[in-house]
Design a protein around this motif. Sequence first.
Motif, PDB file in Angstrom:
ATOM      1  N   GLY A  51       0.533  -1.353   0.097  1.00  0.00           N
ATOM      2  CA  GLY A  51       0.080  -0.149   0.170  1.00  0.00           C
ATOM      3  C   GLY A  51       1.282   1.155  -0.315  1.00  0.00           C
ATOM      4  O   GLY A  51       0.355   1.940   0.586  1.00  0.00           O
ATOM      5  N   LEU A  52       2.324   1.462  -1.003  1.00  0.00           N
ATOM      6  CA  LEU A  52       2.704   2.115  -1.087  1.00  0.00           C
ATOM      7  C   LEU A  52       3.114   2.749  -2.395  1.00  0.00           C
ATOM      8  O   LEU A  52       2.738   1.976  -3.185  1.00  0.00           O
ATOM      9  CB  LEU A  52       4.183   1.960  -0.127  1.00  0.00           C
ATOM     10  N   PRO A  53       3.738   4.109  -2.600  1.00  0.00           N
ATOM     11  CA  PRO A  53       3.399   4.679  -4.224  1.00  0.00           C
ATOM     12  C   PRO A  53       5.092   4.283  -4.101  1.00  0.00           C
ATOM     13  O   PRO A  53       5.532   3.865  -3.354  1.00  0.00           O
ATOM     14  CB  PRO A  53       2.722   6.100  -3.290  1.00  0.00           C
ATOM     15  N   MET A  54       4.380   4.369  -5.202  1.00  0.00           N
ATOM     16  CA  MET A  54       6.098   4.052  -6.434  1.00  0.00           C
ATOM     17  C   MET A  54       6.581   5.045  -6.723  1.00  0.00           C
ATOM     18  O   MET A  54       5.667   5.693  -7.923  1.00  0.00           O
ATOM     19  CB  MET A  54       5.767   2.764  -6.990  1.00  0.00           C
ATOM     20  N   ILE A  55       7.508   5.174  -6.759  1.00  0.00           N
ATOM     21  CA  ILE A  55       8.884   6.776  -7.951  1.00  0.00           C
ATOM     22  C   ILE A  55       9.669   5.333  -8.419  1.00  0.00           C
ATOM     23  O   ILE A  55      10.617   4.836  -8.258  1.00  0.00           O
ATOM     24  CB  ILE A  55       9.074   7.148  -6.879  1.00  0.00           C
ATOM     25  N   GLU A  56       9.433   5.569 -10.190  1.00  0.00           N
ATOM     26  CA  GLU A  56       9.949   4.581 -10.658  1.00  0.00           C
ATOM     27  C   GLU A  56      11.355   5.031 -11.449  1.00  0.00           C
ATOM     28  O   GLU A  56      10.987   6.257 -12.471  1.00  0.00           O
ATOM     29  CB  GLU A  56       8.965   4.120 -11.947  1.00  0.00           C
ATOM     30  N   TRP A  57      12.405   5.270 -11.533  1.00  0.00           N
ATOM     31  CA  TRP A  57      14.112   5.664 -12.117  1.00  0.00           C
ATOM     32  C   TRP A  57      14.674   4.492 -13.566  1.00  0.00           C
ATOM     33  O   TRP A  57      14.944   3.625 -12.668  1.00  0.00           O
ATOM     34  CB  TRP A  57      15.264   5.871 -10.691  1.00  0.00           C
ATOM     35  N   ASN A  58      14.014   4.866 -14.492  1.00  0.00           N
ATOM     36  CA  ASN A  58      13.950   3.799 -14.900  1.00  0.00           C
ATOM     37  C   ASN A  58      15.615   4.808 -15.743  1.00  0.00           C
ATOM     38  O   ASN A  58      16.320   5.541 -16.008  1.00  0.00           O
ATOM     39  CB  ASN A  58      13.577   3.749 -16.596  1.00  0.00           C
ATOM     40  N   ILE A  59      16.575   3.139 -15.689  1.00  0.00           N
ATOM     41  CA  ILE A  59      18.561   4.047 -16.066  1.00  0.00           C
ATOM     42  C   ILE A  59      18.486   3.417 -17.163  1.00  0.00           C
ATOM     43  O   ILE A  59      18.178   2.400 -18.049  1.00  0.00           O
ATOM     44  CB  ILE A  59      19.306   3.106 -14.774  1.00  0.00           C
ATOM     45  N   ARG A  96      16.253  21.298 -11.100  1.00  0.00           N
ATOM     46  CA  ARG A  96      14.641  20.312 -11.468  1.00  0.00           C
ATOM     47  C   ARG A  96      15.552  18.824 -10.056  1.00  0.00           C
ATOM     48  O   ARG A  96      16.064  18.155 -10.277  1.00  0.00           O
ATOM     49  CB  ARG A  96      15.062  19.812 -12.868  1.00  0.00           C
ATOM     50  N   LYS A  97      14.088  18.697  -9.620  1.00  0.00           N
ATOM     51  CA  LYS A  97      14.094  17.342  -8.139  1.00  0.00           C
ATOM     52  C   LYS A  97      14.002  16.064  -9.258  1.00  0.00           C
ATOM     53  O   LYS A  97      13.389  15.960 -10.197  1.00  0.00           O
ATOM     54  CB  LYS A  97      12.954  17.832  -7.969  1.00  0.00           C
ATOM     55  N   GLY A  98      15.359  15.494  -9.278  1.00  0.00           N
ATOM     56  CA  GLY A  98      15.698  13.857  -9.290  1.00  0.00           C
ATOM     57  C   GLY A  98      14.325  13.300  -8.745  1.00  0.00           C
ATOM     58  O   GLY A  98      13.828  13.394  -7.706  1.00  0.00           O
ATOM     59  N   LYS A  99      14.424  11.424  -9.183  1.00  0.00           N
ATOM     60  CA  LYS A  99      13.423  10.649  -8.390  1.00  0.00           C
ATOM     61  C   LYS A  99      14.025  10.555  -7.153  1.00  0.00           C
ATOM     62  O   LYS A  99      12.969  10.285  -5.876  1.00  0.00           O
ATOM     63  CB  LYS A  99      14.064   9.695  -9.328  1.00  0.00           C
ATOM     64  N   LEU A 100      15.415  10.256  -6.374  1.00  0.00           N
ATOM     65  CA  LEU A 100      15.528  10.153  -5.293  1.00  0.00           C
ATOM     66  C   LEU A 100      15.017  11.418  -4.305  1.00  0.00           C
ATOM     67  O   LEU A 100      14.100  10.775  -3.284  1.00  0.00           O
ATOM     68  CB  LEU A 100      17.178   9.985  -4.949  1.00  0.00           C
ATOM     69  N   TRP A 101      15.535  12.798  -4.556  1.00  0.00           N
ATOM     70  CA  TRP A 101      14.687  13.837  -3.723  1.00  0.00           C
ATOM     71  C   TRP A 101      13.404  13.510  -4.054  1.00  0.00           C
ATOM     72  O   TRP A 101      12.944  13.460  -2.655  1.00  0.00           O
ATOM     73  CB  TRP A 101      15.222  15.028  -4.778  1.00  0.00           C
ATOM     74  N   GLN A 102      12.924  13.602  -4.826  1.00  0.00           N
ATOM     75  CA  GLN A 102      11.259  13.221  -4.773  1.00  0.00           C
ATOM     76  C   GLN A 102      10.591  11.559  -3.645  1.00  0.00           C
ATOM     77  O   GLN A 102       9.777  11.909  -3.368  1.00  0.00           O
ATOM     78  CB  GLN A 102      10.565  12.509  -6.167  1.00  0.00           C
ATOM     79  N   ALA A 103      12.014  10.881  -3.793  1.00  0.00           N
ATOM     80  CA  ALA A 103      11.303  10.130  -2.895  1.00  0.00           C
ATOM     81  C   ALA A 103      11.636  10.269  -1.386  1.00  0.00           C
ATOM     82  O   ALA A 103      11.185  10.131  -0.124  1.00  0.00           O
ATOM     83  CB  ALA A 103      12.278   7.990  -2.923  1.00  0.00           C
ATOM     84  N   PHE A 104      12.722  10.868  -1.363  1.00  0.00           N
ATOM     85  CA  PHE A 104      13.607  11.398  -0.020  1.00  0.00           C
ATOM     86  C   PHE A 104      11.666  12.369   0.877  1.00  0.00           C
ATOM     87  O   PHE A 104      11.962  12.679   1.446  1.00  0.00           O
ATOM     88  CB  PHE A 104      14.416  12.464  -0.282  1.00  0.00           C
ATOM     89  N   GLU A 105      11.589  13.431  -0.159  1.00  0.00           N
ATOM     90  CA  GLU A 105      10.390  14.276   0.335  1.00  0.00           C
ATOM     91  C   GLU A 105       8.815  14.208   0.247  1.00  0.00           C
ATOM     92  O   GLU A 105       8.451  15.097   1.154  1.00  0.00           O
ATOM     93  CB  GLU A 105      10.768  15.184  -0.450  1.00  0.00           C
ATOM     94  N   ALA A 106       8.604  12.487  -0.189  1.00  0.00           N
ATOM     95  CA  ALA A 106       7.550  12.115   0.049  1.00  0.00           C
ATOM     96  C   ALA A 106       6.424  12.337   1.447  1.00  0.00           C
ATOM     97  O   ALA A 106       8.020  11.625   1.727  1.00  0.00           O
ATOM     98  CB  ALA A 106       7.721  11.263  -0.439  1.00  0.00           C
ATOM     99  N   THR A 108       4.900  10.163   2.321  1.00  0.00           N
ATOM    100  CA  THR A 108       4.401   9.070   3.509  1.00  0.00           C
ATOM    101  C   THR A 108       5.735   8.233   2.458  1.00  0.00           C
ATOM    102  O   THR A 108       6.236   8.092   1.405  1.00  0.00           O
ATOM    103  CB  THR A 108       3.124   8.353   3.212  1.00  0.00           C
ATOM    104  N   ARG A 109       6.100   6.561   3.194  1.00  0.00           N
ATOM    105  CA  ARG A 109       7.381   5.847   2.869  1.00  0.00           C
ATOM    106  C   ARG A 109       6.770   5.720   1.091  1.00  0.00           C
ATOM    107  O   ARG A 109       5.426   5.393   1.055  1.00  0.00           O
ATOM    108  CB  ARG A 109       7.220   4.511   3.559  1.00  0.00           C
TER     109      ARG A 109
END
Length: 279
Positions: A51-59, A96-106, A108-109
């Motif tokens: 039940g957690l949101p997902m952030i996807e970083w495609n390399i 411009r915020k990257g995916k880690l920044w978005q995950a860190f400032e979310a 919720t987990r």
Amino acid sequence: MKFASTSSYIASEDLAVAVNAAVALQRPLLVKGEPGTGKTELARQVSASLGLPMIEWNIKSTTKAQQGLYEYDAVSRLRDSQLGDARVNDVKNYIRKGKLWQAFEAETRVVLLIDEIDKADIEFPNDLLQELDRMEFHVYETGETIRAKHRPVVIITSNNEKELPDAFLRRCFFHYIRFPDIDTLRAIVDVHFPGIKEQLLTTALTQFYEIRETPGLKKKPSTSEVLDWLKLLLAEDLAPEDLKRDGKASLPKLHGALLKNEQDVHLFERLAFMARGRG
């Protein structure tokens, strides 16, 4: 929170244990396995299951670790300063915020997927060591430190195209997704095609495993490819007798769903030719 199989994803017991161990240890879960064995889908299912949101970083091959943190658009700021734009007075307008920044400032987990990390250059994993360890990074342009409000569940996938550094591996919990045995594959098929006729499934899976075990095959067909193949068989309304082949070496029906390069197609054609010659 415990991860287990979902209504649309069959997770083996050892895979579920690996996910839950990584969550408990608060370490990234590094998942390897053949392409098409569900590594990327695993992250989506962990997100749904917990039940957690997902952030996807495609390399990609050109991706740099810094892009996961943030990017500073100095060119736009220079252009705006030449035009007299008041936005230049605040450097944050050009961060411009990257995916880690978005995950860190979310708030919720979240589940953070770093997909196909082995596509990037060898320095990429090392450049993320500190950020994934400390769950923080410094923004030099603004002087602020970004710290994770909630430690994300980090899932990293690799197709094993290149070796990952030991220092990086030491910080991860590792799991290799083995290709499923026939019973597990049957359970996976049942999720996608409930009610498929038993005789058709038995005939199709027998042929599928024969193809995978053919010596000299350049690319073995994966789970996703057998699902595509079964979908085509059902769409064409084929019966088990329609799948009959002239020996194990001959090409199966609709083989383009299973064999993805000309070398493997030619291999089966040569094997069929040799079998006919012996006959």
